[in-house]
Design an enzyme around this catalytic site. Structure first.
Site, PDB file in Angstrom:
ATOM      1  N   GLU A 130      -9.184  -9.975  -8.396  1.00 12.24           N
ATOM      2  CA  GLU A 130      -8.213  -8.887  -8.218  1.00 12.24           C
ATOM      3  C   GLU A 130      -7.096  -8.952  -9.260  1.00 12.24           C
ATOM      4  OE1 GLU A 130      -7.185  -9.397  -4.072  1.00 12.24           O
ATOM      5  OE2 GLU A 130      -9.161  -8.678  -3.405  1.00 12.24           O
ATOM      6  N   LYS A 134       0.834  -1.201   0.000  1.00 10.80           N
ATOM      7  CA  LYS A 134       0.000   0.000   0.000  1.00 10.80           C
ATOM      8  C   LYS A 134       0.876   1.261   0.000  1.00 10.80           C
ATOM      9  CE  LYS A 134      -3.861  -2.402   2.260  1.00 10.80           C
ATOM     10  NZ  LYS A 134      -4.830  -2.396   3.385  1.00 10.80           N
ATOM     11  N   HIS A 148      -1.765  -5.464   1.300  1.00 15.05           N
ATOM     12  CA  HIS A 148      -3.032  -6.142   1.022  1.00 15.05           C
ATOM     13  C   HIS A 148      -2.741  -7.563   0.573  1.00 15.05           C
ATOM     14  CE1 HIS A 148      -6.813  -7.291  -0.888  1.00 15.05           C
ATOM     15  NE2 HIS A 148      -6.076  -7.671  -1.917  1.00 15.05           N
ATOM     16  N   ASN A 202      -2.038  -0.123   7.288  1.00 13.39           N
ATOM     17  CA  ASN A 202      -1.525  -1.465   7.580  1.00 13.39           C
ATOM     18  C   ASN A 202      -0.658  -2.062   6.466  1.00 13.39           C
ATOM     19  OD1 ASN A 202      -3.597  -2.029   5.855  1.00 13.39           O
ATOM     20  ND2 ASN A 202      -4.742  -3.356   7.243  1.00 13.39           N
ATOM     21  N   TYR A 237     -12.059  -2.614  -3.710  1.00 13.42           N
ATOM     22  CA  TYR A 237     -12.668  -2.776  -2.382  1.00 13.42           C
ATOM     23  C   TYR A 237     -14.204  -2.725  -2.442  1.00 13.42           C
ATOM     24  CZ  TYR A 237      -8.231  -2.570   0.240  1.00 13.42           C
ATOM     25  OH  TYR A 237      -6.993  -2.847   0.786  1.00 13.42           O
TER      26      TYR A 237
HETATM   27  P1  GTP Z   1      -6.862  -5.933   2.815  1.00 15.45           P
HETATM   28  O1  GTP Z   1      -5.794  -6.964   2.599  1.00 15.45           O
HETATM   29  O2  GTP Z   1      -6.397  -4.526   2.587  1.00 15.45           O
HETATM   30  O3  GTP Z   1      -8.125  -6.267   2.037  1.00 15.45           O
HETATM   31  O4  GTP Z   1      -7.186  -6.021   4.389  1.00 15.45           O
HETATM   32  P2  GTP Z   1      -8.014  -7.145   5.146  1.00 15.45           P
HETATM   33  O5  GTP Z   1      -8.539  -8.157   4.193  1.00 15.45           O
HETATM   34  O6  GTP Z   1      -7.155  -7.614   6.262  1.00 15.45           O
HETATM   35  O7  GTP Z   1      -9.218  -6.312   5.761  1.00 15.45           O
HETATM   36  P3  GTP Z   1     -10.573  -5.860   5.027  1.00 15.45           P
HETATM   37  O8  GTP Z   1     -10.631  -6.385   3.637  1.00 15.45           O
HETATM   38  O9  GTP Z   1     -11.689  -6.166   5.954  1.00 15.45           O
HETATM   39  O10 GTP Z   1     -10.387  -4.276   4.990  1.00 15.45           O
HETATM   40  C1  GTP Z   1      -9.659  -3.649   3.953  1.00 15.45           C
HETATM   41  C2  GTP Z   1      -8.827  -2.525   4.521  1.00 15.45           C
HETATM   42  O11 GTP Z   1      -9.702  -1.535   5.047  1.00 15.45           O
HETATM   43  C3  GTP Z   1      -7.954  -2.923   5.704  1.00 15.45           C
HETATM   44  O12 GTP Z   1      -6.718  -3.454   5.306  1.00 15.45           O
HETATM   45  C4  GTP Z   1      -7.767  -1.602   6.402  1.00 15.45           C
HETATM   46  O13 GTP Z   1      -6.750  -0.808   5.780  1.00 15.45           O
HETATM   47  C5  GTP Z   1      -9.103  -0.930   6.187  1.00 15.45           C
HETATM   48  N1  GTP Z   1      -9.973  -1.167   7.338  1.00 15.45           N
HETATM   49  C6  GTP Z   1     -10.614  -2.317   7.687  1.00 15.45           C
HETATM   50  N2  GTP Z   1     -11.308  -2.154   8.822  1.00 15.45           N
HETATM   51  C7  GTP Z   1     -11.102  -0.864   9.193  1.00 15.45           C
HETATM   52  C8  GTP Z   1     -11.559  -0.072  10.282  1.00 15.45           C
HETATM   53  O14 GTP Z   1     -12.293  -0.535  11.145  1.00 15.45           O
HETATM   54  N3  GTP Z   1     -11.131   1.231  10.316  1.00 15.45           N
HETATM   55  C9  GTP Z   1     -10.305   1.755   9.356  1.00 15.45           C
HETATM   56  N4  GTP Z   1      -9.911   3.037   9.452  1.00 15.45           N
HETATM   57  N5  GTP Z   1      -9.863   1.046   8.336  1.00 15.45           N
HETATM   58  C10 GTP Z   1     -10.247  -0.246   8.243  1.00 15.45           C
HETATM   59 MG    MG Z   2      -9.564  -7.696   2.440  1.00 14.29          MG
END
Ligand code: GTP
Ligand code: MG
Length: 155
Positions: free
Chosen positions: A133, A9, A122, A119, A49
């Site tokens: 994707e 990212k 991805h 974080n 997303y």
């Molecule tokens: P990705 O690998 O980026 O898809 O992350 P993930 O699969 O571990 O989590 P998810 O797909 O549920 O969420 C995608 C991204 O949204 C996360 O990696 C975070 O950067 C962001 N995100 C998820 N939950 C939160 C939240 O509660 N608050 C905020 N600020 N960001 C969030």
């Molecule tokens: Mg995800």
């Protein structure tokens, strides 16, 4: 062989973590089959997303992901999707395991990040999302080659 979409990212690129993250996947024995640096548009990221549309953090997530270039990659190997996710760590880096010693690897998020909204990386969450994707980020297709190391990594 299973493929997964892994992306560094914008914060990971700016913090100089691209080489470290690529190194972990190489070291584990995965085969790199696609790689590029892209500054994605909000429209493109909304497709990536799409399943999070409607979440309160969705607008700030798109803004974060569009704030600079990302490194888009496809890695192939045994159980690539699940193993890739395990190498990343939990969505919230605070719950991710850091390396036990400074020279030992923990998870990427556990080693480098503190905030869920910053974080670093991805990873696809299922084989179906990986294929979706990969099509979204690499519509031009993927180079085919033989990974000569594979005969030393798999029996
Ligand atoms: P990705 O690998 O980026 O898809 O992350 P993930 O699969 O571990 O989590 P998810 O797909 O549920 O969420 C995608 C991204 O949204 C996360 O990696 C975070 O950067 C962001 N995100 C998820 N939950 C939160 C939240 O509660 N608050 C905020 N600020 N960001 C969030
Ligand atoms: Mg995800």
């Amino acid at each position: 062989d299973e493929r997964t979409y892994i992306m560094v990212k914008p914060d990971g690129v700016q913090r100089g973590l691209v080489g470290n993250i690529i190194g972990r996947f190489e070291q584990r024995g995965f085969k790199l089959i696609a790689l590029k640096l892209v500054h994605a548009t909000p429209e493109h990221l909304e497709k990536h997303y799409a399943d999070l549309k409607g979440k309160a953090f969705f607008p700030s997530l798109i803004q974060y992901m569009a704030s600079g270039p990302v490194v888009a990659m496809v890695w192939q190997g045994l159980d690539a999707v699940k193993t890739g996710r395990a190498m990343l760590g939990t969505t919230n880096p605070l719950q991710s395991s850091p390396g036990q010693y400074s020279f030992a690897y923990g998870t990427i998020r556990g080693d480098f990040a503190l905030a869920v909204g910053r974080n670093i990386c991805h990873g696809s969450d299922s084989v179906e999302s990986a294929e979706k994707e990969i099509g979204l980020w690499f519509p031009e297709g993927i180079v085919q080659y033989t990974h000569d190391q594979a005969k030393w990594i798999f029996e």
